[in-house]
Design a protein around this motif. Structure first.
Motif, mmCIF file in Angstrom:
data_model
loop_
_atom_site.group_PDB
_atom_site.id
_atom_site.type_symbol
_atom_site.label_atom_id
_atom_site.label_comp_id
_atom_site.label_asym_id
_atom_site.label_seq_id
_atom_site.Cartn_x
_atom_site.Cartn_y
_atom_site.Cartn_z
ATOM 1 N N ASN B 60 -7.865 -14.264 -35.237
ATOM 2 C CA ASN B 60 -7.076 -13.694 -34.158
ATOM 3 C C ASN B 60 -5.633 -13.429 -34.609
ATOM 4 O OD1 ASN B 60 -6.201 -12.897 -31.704
ATOM 5 N ND2 ASN B 60 -7.132 -14.595 -30.580
ATOM 6 N N ILE B 61 -5.087 -14.417 -35.294
ATOM 7 C CA ILE B 61 -3.715 -14.270 -35.773
ATOM 8 C C ILE B 61 -3.642 -13.154 -36.818
ATOM 9 C CG2 ILE B 61 -1.852 -15.397 -37.011
ATOM 10 C CD1 ILE B 61 -2.947 -18.062 -35.856
ATOM 11 N N PHE B 62 -4.568 -13.202 -37.735
ATOM 12 C CA PHE B 62 -4.553 -12.220 -38.825
ATOM 13 C C PHE B 62 -4.637 -10.789 -38.301
ATOM 14 C CE2 PHE B 62 -5.646 -14.251 -43.163
ATOM 15 C CZ PHE B 62 -4.706 -15.257 -42.939
ATOM 16 N N GLN B 63 -5.329 -10.649 -37.182
ATOM 17 C CA GLN B 63 -5.462 -9.299 -36.660
ATOM 18 C C GLN B 63 -4.127 -8.708 -36.220
ATOM 19 O OE1 GLN B 63 -8.664 -9.912 -33.911
ATOM 20 N NE2 GLN B 63 -10.126 -8.876 -35.227
ATOM 21 N N PHE B 64 -3.182 -9.592 -35.970
ATOM 22 C CA PHE B 64 -1.870 -9.101 -35.568
ATOM 23 C C PHE B 64 -0.941 -8.878 -36.750
ATOM 24 C CE2 PHE B 64 -3.404 -10.774 -31.607
ATOM 25 C CZ PHE B 64 -2.997 -9.808 -30.707
ATOM 26 N N LEU B 65 -1.370 -9.290 -37.916
ATOM 27 C CA LEU B 65 -0.489 -9.190 -39.080
ATOM 28 C C LEU B 65 -0.770 -7.923 -39.863
ATOM 29 C CD1 LEU B 65 -0.568 -12.821 -40.525
ATOM 30 C CD2 LEU B 65 1.147 -11.765 -39.074
ATOM 31 N N PRO B 66 0.303 -7.313 -40.388
ATOM 32 C CA PRO B 66 0.080 -6.202 -41.284
ATOM 33 C C PRO B 66 -0.618 -6.685 -42.565
ATOM 34 C CG PRO B 66 2.433 -6.622 -41.004
ATOM 35 C CD PRO B 66 1.705 -7.611 -40.177
ATOM 36 N N LEU B 67 -1.259 -5.768 -43.206
ATOM 37 C CA LEU B 67 -2.060 -6.108 -44.370
ATOM 38 C C LEU B 67 -1.274 -6.908 -45.407
ATOM 39 C CD1 LEU B 67 -4.738 -5.793 -45.842
ATOM 40 C CD2 LEU B 67 -3.861 -3.667 -46.798
ATOM 41 N N LEU B 68 -0.054 -6.462 -45.657
ATOM 42 C CA LEU B 68 0.738 -7.114 -46.696
ATOM 43 C C LEU B 68 0.960 -8.584 -46.369
ATOM 44 C CD1 LEU B 68 2.145 -6.328 -49.327
ATOM 45 C CD2 LEU B 68 4.264 -6.145 -48.014
ATOM 46 N N ASP B 69 1.248 -8.852 -45.125
ATOM 47 C CA ASP B 69 1.472 -10.239 -44.723
ATOM 48 C C ASP B 69 0.183 -11.051 -44.800
ATOM 49 O OD1 ASP B 69 4.042 -9.627 -44.352
ATOM 50 O OD2 ASP B 69 3.949 -9.482 -42.164
ATOM 51 N N ARG B 70 -0.925 -10.410 -44.461
ATOM 52 C CA ARG B 70 -2.203 -11.109 -44.594
ATOM 53 C C ARG B 70 -2.447 -11.448 -46.061
ATOM 54 N NH1 ARG B 70 -4.843 -6.972 -41.128
ATOM 55 N NH2 ARG B 70 -6.128 -6.389 -42.900
ATOM 56 N N ALA B 71 -2.072 -10.517 -46.922
ATOM 57 C CA ALA B 71 -2.279 -10.757 -48.348
ATOM 58 C C ALA B 71 -1.438 -11.954 -48.803
ATOM 59 C CB ALA B 71 -1.906 -9.512 -49.143
ATOM 60 N N TYR B 72 -0.205 -12.010 -48.329
ATOM 61 C CA TYR B 72 0.629 -13.171 -48.677
ATOM 62 C C TYR B 72 -0.017 -14.457 -48.165
ATOM 63 C CZ TYR B 72 4.639 -10.351 -50.137
ATOM 64 O OH TYR B 72 5.470 -9.509 -50.790
ATOM 65 N N ALA B 73 -0.435 -14.401 -46.910
ATOM 66 C CA ALA B 73 -1.006 -15.589 -46.291
ATOM 67 C C ALA B 73 -2.273 -16.032 -47.020
ATOM 68 C CB ALA B 73 -1.308 -15.318 -44.816
ATOM 69 N N SER B 74 -2.982 -15.074 -47.571
ATOM 70 C CA SER B 74 -4.250 -15.406 -48.225
ATOM 71 C C SER B 74 -4.029 -16.281 -49.457
ATOM 72 C CB SER B 74 -4.988 -14.140 -48.627
ATOM 73 O OG SER B 74 -4.385 -13.588 -49.775
ATOM 74 N N GLN B 75 -2.780 -16.335 -49.931
ATOM 75 C CA GLN B 75 -2.512 -17.144 -51.110
ATOM 76 C C GLN B 75 -2.159 -18.581 -50.752
ATOM 77 O OE1 GLN B 75 0.236 -15.029 -53.738
ATOM 78 N NE2 GLN B 75 -0.395 -13.141 -52.725
ATOM 79 N N VAL B 76 -2.129 -18.875 -49.459
ATOM 80 C CA VAL B 76 -1.711 -20.204 -49.029
ATOM 81 C C VAL B 76 -2.775 -21.255 -49.341
ATOM 82 C CG1 VAL B 76 -1.234 -21.612 -46.999
ATOM 83 C CG2 VAL B 76 -0.107 -19.409 -47.280
ATOM 84 N N CYS B 77 -3.999 -20.989 -48.993
ATOM 85 C CA CYS B 77 -5.051 -21.969 -49.255
ATOM 86 C C CYS B 77 -6.403 -21.280 -49.254
ATOM 87 C CB CYS B 77 -5.025 -23.082 -48.211
ATOM 88 S SG CYS B 77 -5.381 -22.486 -46.551
ATOM 89 N N ARG B 78 -7.390 -21.988 -49.629
ATOM 90 C CA ARG B 78 -8.715 -21.405 -49.768
ATOM 91 C C ARG B 78 -9.220 -20.879 -48.419
ATOM 92 N NH1 ARG B 78 -11.618 -25.364 -53.158
ATOM 93 N NH2 ARG B 78 -10.235 -24.600 -54.781
ATOM 94 N N GLY B 79 -8.966 -21.687 -47.399
ATOM 95 C CA GLY B 79 -9.434 -21.302 -46.071
ATOM 96 C C GLY B 79 -8.826 -19.973 -45.630
#
Lengths: 635, 441
Positions: B60-79
């Motif tokens: 739900n949260i990711f759907q509100f984020l632009p792709l670039l920010d999702r990409a950054y967030a994807s580096q936070v943890c495996r989940g």
């Protein structure tokens, strides 16, 4: 204490209504009038020969007027930041005066000079005279709640954004007191009390340079159609008013062949260089109107051109990116094409459309074109036909157009390309029809494109449609002697109207079939008219319509005002609107503020960008939703 | 280093909403190291175990984020990395293909494109390609299309943002890429392929594979399609509700096919009438065909955009046409506008860019009189006398939700000057109205 003044001319090349110059003279022991230019820079700058010639003529005129007052103009070679330290020392300067420059680049430059002057113990005095009104005041008013609510404890929303529609701007101006009355011309008496000895070798060091000295070839240069200088400006002003008085009609004249040609009563280049004070023009018009119309206060429309100029100055003053698309919060991002060849054809006047080519030729030769002619070529270059960025067009105008001021030039280009100040975009000027309607005879074309002079009227706007026999008889074969049209206008406008619609629909989130409804609602327009109208309202002939504010709010464009914040100027939220520009301290504060502000702005820009991206994403989200639920999605 | 410390010292809930804290993380990502440390401490204080955030909430949260920010967030943890690749987030994608030499806009990164093709091509459902004026970009779009072998798209849009660059590609190259999607998708519902070299055989492929699902087809200015080609689509795709094409593809047969019993009600029909060479002759459509259309789909919208020379209007508006939205892109004669008033009773929106030298007065009055649905009108370089304009507005009254005219074409007369007209028109519209202005400079 001895007061040695230097008045620094930049714009405002005049002795009449020059408040900063008056300040220089005020109680001074010596006064030097300085203009700083860098001959090395001149050749490389993006400024064409006609503009340089106009400037040099204006300086010559200034010098000769000063001679009549037993003074001279000092044209100093170099860059301001480099020459001032030595001038301060050499002349033992204690006071520096100049006219306020509202443009971001100018504000930055002046901030640095003020700081430097302070280090040298030189007092600086800055006065506003290039615009009618104090722009910061207009911006401040734009961000105040309506007067009626003013005493209410609710905080002012002071976020420094300028009015973005001309109507809004006019409404604000209507609430302002009249512009400051112009000051008289510098007199012999004033000058004699602070006469500065002029060295015998003055001309060796400080003469007005020639075009050759600036690196221009003048061989074969046609005589100037617009002669620069204050004297010429004042003469023209008289003619201008005489004509107005003679016509006794203040309605906007219909455009025809004559209006396309440079008129001896035209004033715009003189206002640009400040050879003519806008306030003098304003008050002269006003008085004339009141004389002829039995003391009725003039409507704002009388000052149309002057107000448009103010409007764009106000829009640009706090926006360093006003002259570009990227990073410009008021500019719609449009996927313009990069096409250097097409741009060159347009700039050289070889598009194959005689109407466009004649205008561009006139611009290059004379440095001025009628405002509707500007609309025609600007529309052709951008949203009408070539789909090339307005920034490229703006740069060509900057080079060639005598009256091109940074703010006015950029603002007008954004306007004409529908990149800002939301307006209807459906209307494209036809490069054939518009010309033909304006000048059915085609004489304007014949004047600037002599090759086509023998074409019959019927074909002169579209020579490619003339039968071969006609082309032969006219001694001008299309494709050989005159270029073929570079674009199929019908096809081009079909493509472009779709693209504009796409861009605007994305902004307005409108997905219906109506073309007219694609334009986003302008919220500021929806604001109710001021309720307290007593103050300084010159509109005795008018009264506001009795529609309630709520109505105007929701009905302006027939749709409720949607959350439309992608493009409104939010980036200046932290602006301190310091209104005074008079004294040094404030200026300095202003500068510090500016520095802080820049940081804040950067930060905010980033935030804003993020917000924007987010919004786009949301938009896409909507798009997705829509595509899931409805078949209609690829608008 | 990107891992948030919260992992270890897990605690219960946080007072701060997840979205907000998430924003915080996102904001500091690209900035300096120290700041990041600070945020780590912050998050620790809240003691929130980000890794435990349920995937649905994350989604739900990711759907509100632009792709670039999702990409950054994807580096936070495996989940979060797994969340990044959830199919739901890849259903919709817009490829932006721009070359630095021909566009001011940034392009979708080639690595991202590769990744999408590799990991998400089967998730894609709503895809559009925005392509600048260069042939390279159009080619790149075709390359991607031809790799979408295991996709099942519902929506495909090929959009030229500047010049129509798909037209510059070799036709066969374009066709083979496009048919990959046609063949594999099998459930295409919306297709926008304006200004492309699509041809009859490829439309046949489209129909053969997607006839049950196709609802929208936009193909203005596709010169390689023939009237027979589009007729084949109309004959087979009975769910087609929206169609955009050029006038040369419009035929009586097509209209009859669209109004056959088997066919659903048409919603929009958009026709562009463009003159390719001066003096072109245009065919006519029978009134009976239009009548059949209206009879079958009484509510359908007929949108027509005209880009013709004045002397090419001969065959148009001679009989009743069910046009709802009418746009004249260049000068149109008083005579034609007069005919519009006579023969377009369903007209909702009328936009006229320009007309000749004489004012449009009677024509407007007639339009107000006859076109009782008219609710939007835009006039460019069309001179109108002030009193005729006021009369027009008065007749239409408040149903005019859009009214746009340039100030400079309103001719003041004995009844109204330019100041008065604004009050008068506002009065009849019931809202504040001004004519459009252009800067005088």
């Amino acid at each position: 204490m001895v007061v040695n003044s230097v008045h620094w001319f930049r714009k405002g090349l005049r002795l009449h209504d020059n408040p900063a110059l008056q300040e220089a003279l005020n109680g001074a022991d010596t006064v030097r009038c300085v203009y700083i230019l860098d001959p090395w820079f001149a050749g490389s700058a993006n400024v064409g020969i006609n503009r340089w010639r106009f400037l040099l003529e204006s300086l010559e005129d200034l010098d000769s007027s000063l001679r009549k007052l037993d003074s001279r103009l000092f044209v100093v070679r170099g860059q301001p930041a480099n020459v001032f330290p030595s001038l301060f020392k050499e002349w033992n300067v204690t006071r520096l005066t100049f006219e306020y420059d509202s443009e971001p680049y100018g504000k930055e430059r002046d901030g640095a000079i003020i700081k430097m002057a302070q280090e040298f113990g030189v007092e600086t005095i800055v006065r506003n005279s290039h615009t009618l009104y104090n722009l910061d005041r207009i911006i401040e008013m734009n961000n105040c709640p309506p007067l009626a609510v003013k005493n209410h404890p609710i905080v002012e929303m002071n976020n420094g954004s300028p009015p973005l529609t001309f109507k809004r701007f006019q409404a604000l101006v209507n609430r302002l007191e009249l512009p400051m009355k112009p000051l008289p011309t510098i007199t012999q008496e004033q000058m004699s009390s602070c006469r500065t000895k002029i060295a015998d070798n003055h001309d060796e060091h400080y003469s007005v340079p020639s075009l050759e000295e600036l690196g221009f070839k003048t061989q074969g240069l046609d005589p100037a159609v617009w002669k620069g200088g204050e004297s010429e400006a004042l003469e023209r002003l008289n003619k201008h008013l005489d004509r107005k008085a003679w016509v006794a009609s203040f309605e906007r004249a219909r455009i025809n062949m004559c209006s396309l040609i440079a008129s001896p009563t035209g004033l715009s280049p003189y206002l640009r260089f400040g050879c003519l004070s806008c306030r003098v023009f304003y008050y002269n018009l006003r008085e004339l109107y009141m004389k002829l119309r039995k003391h009725c206060s003039p409507p704002l429309s009388l000052f149309g051109q002057l107000l448009w100029r103010e409007f764009f100055y106000a829009a640009g003053t706090n926006n360093p990116n006003f002259d570009r698309m990227e990073g410009n919060p008021i500019c719609v991002q449009i996927p313009w094409d990069h096409n250097p060849e097409a741009l060159a054809k347009w700039a050289e006047g070889s598009t194959g459309f005689p109407w466009i080519d004649a205008i561009m030729t006139q611009l290059r030769q004379e440095g001025w074109i009628h405002h509707l002619a500007r609309h025609a070529v600007a529309c052709f270059l951008t949203r009408g036909d070539l789909w090339i960025s307005w920034e490229s067009g703006m740069r060509v105008f900057e080079e060639l157009l005598l009256d091109a001021d940074w703010s006015v030039n950029a603002g007008s280009w954004m306007w004409l390309s529908c990149s800002a100040f939301f307006q209807q975009f459906f209307h494209c000027y036809c490069p054939v029809g518009f010309g033909r309607r304006t000048d059915p005879s085609g004489d304007y074309i014949r004047r600037y494109i002599p090759k086509l002079k023998d074409y019959p009227n019927r074909y002169i706007y579209e020579p490619w449609r003339a039968p071969e026999s006609v082309q032969k008889a006219a001694n001008c074969i299309v494709g050989v002697d005159y270029p073929k049209p570079m674009i199929n206008h019908a096809e081009g406008s079909r493509l472009n109207i779709e693209r504009m619609k796409q861009v605007y629909q994305q902004l307005s989130h409108y997905r219906g079939l109506s073309l007219l409804a694609s334009v986003p609602t302008i919220q500021e327009e929806a604001e109710p008219p001021p309720t307290d109208d007593s103050q300084a309202s010159s509109s005795t002939c008018e009264s506001p319509p009795h529609t309630s504010s709520a109505q105007s709010n929701t009905l302006k464009r027939g749709r409720p005002s949607e959350p439309q914040n992608t493009q409104t100027c939010t980036h200046t939220k932290h602006q301190h609107t310091s209104t005074a520009k008079g004294d040094q301290q404030q200026d300095q504060e202003q500068q510090q503020d500016q520095e802080q502000q820049q940081d804040q702005e950067q930060q905010q820009d980033q935030e804003q960008q993020q917000d924007q991206e987010q919004q786009q994403e949301q938009q896409q989200e909507q798009w997705e939703e829509q595509s899931e639920h409805q078949p209609v999605d690829l608008q | 280093m990107k891992r948030v410390k919260g992992d270890e010292d897990a605690c219960s809930s946080s007072s701060e909403g997840p979205t907000e804290s998430c924003k915080k993380v996102r904001k500091v990502q690209p900035s300096k190291e120290e700041e990041e440390e600070e945020t780590d401490v912050d998050l620790c204080e809240f003691g929130f175990d980000w890794a435990l955030l349920p995937q649905e909430i994350l989604l739900n949260i990711f759907q509100f984020l632009p792709l670039l920010d999702r990409a950054y967030a994807s580096q936070v943890c495996r989940g979060w990395n797994q969340a990044f690749h959830m199919p739901e987030l890849w259903r919709c994608f817009e490829f932006e293909l721009n070359q630095p030499a021909s566009s001011y806009l940034k392009a979708t990164h080639p690595d991202l494109i590769k990744q999408i093709i590799k990991r998400h091509s089967n998730h894609l459902q709503y895809v559009s390609f925005k392509v600048d004026s260069s042939t390279e970009s159009a080619e790149a779009a075709c390359d991607i299309l031809s790799q979408l072998v295991n996709c099942s798209l519902k929506t495909l849009g090929l959009i030229s943002t500047a010049r129509p660059s798909f037209m510059e590609l070799p036709k066969s190259h374009f066709i083979s890429a496009l048919t990959v999607v046609f063949v594999n998708s099998k459930s295409l519902s919306s297709l926008k392929i304006d200004d492309t070299p699509v041809d009859d055989p490829s439309l046949k492929v489209l129909v053969a594979n997607n006839s049950d699902t196709l609802r929208m087809l936009k193909m203005s200015s596709c010169p390689h399609v023939s009237p027979a080609g589009i007729l084949c689509v109309a004959d087979q795709c009975h769910g087609l509700r929206e169609l955009a094409l050029n006038y040369h593809l419009l035929s009586d047969e097509l209209l009859l096919a669209l109004s056959s019993e088997k066919h659903v009600h048409l919603e929009h029909l958009r026709i562009d009438v463009v003159s390719e060479n001066p003096g072109q002759h245009f065919h006519t459509i029978k009134k009976s065909s239009w009548d059949a259309m209206v009879c079958h789909s009484p509510k359908f919208n007929l949108v027509m955009y005209f880009f013709l020379y004045e002397d090419e209007f001969g065959p148009f508006f001679r009989e009743e046409v069910p046009i709802t939205h009418l746009y004249f892109g260049r000068s149109v004669s008083k005579d034609v506008l007069g005919r519009v008033g006579l023969h377009c009773p369903r007209l909702v929106e009328l936009v006229v860019c320009a007309n000749g030298l004489r004012p449009l007065d009677e024509e407007l009055i007639r339009i107000a009189n006859r076109c009782t649905q008219l609710s939007a009108i835009g006039l460019g370089e069309c001179e109108v006398s002030c009193s005729a304009f006021v009369e027009f507005v008065k007749m239409c009254g408040r149903r005019l939700s859009q009214l746009s005219i340039m100030e400079e074409v309103l001719i003041p007369d004995h009844k109204y000057n330019l100041d008065e007209i604004h009050w008068e028109v506002s009065k009849h519209l019931g809202r504040v109205w001004f004519p459009d202005m252009m800067p005088t400079w």
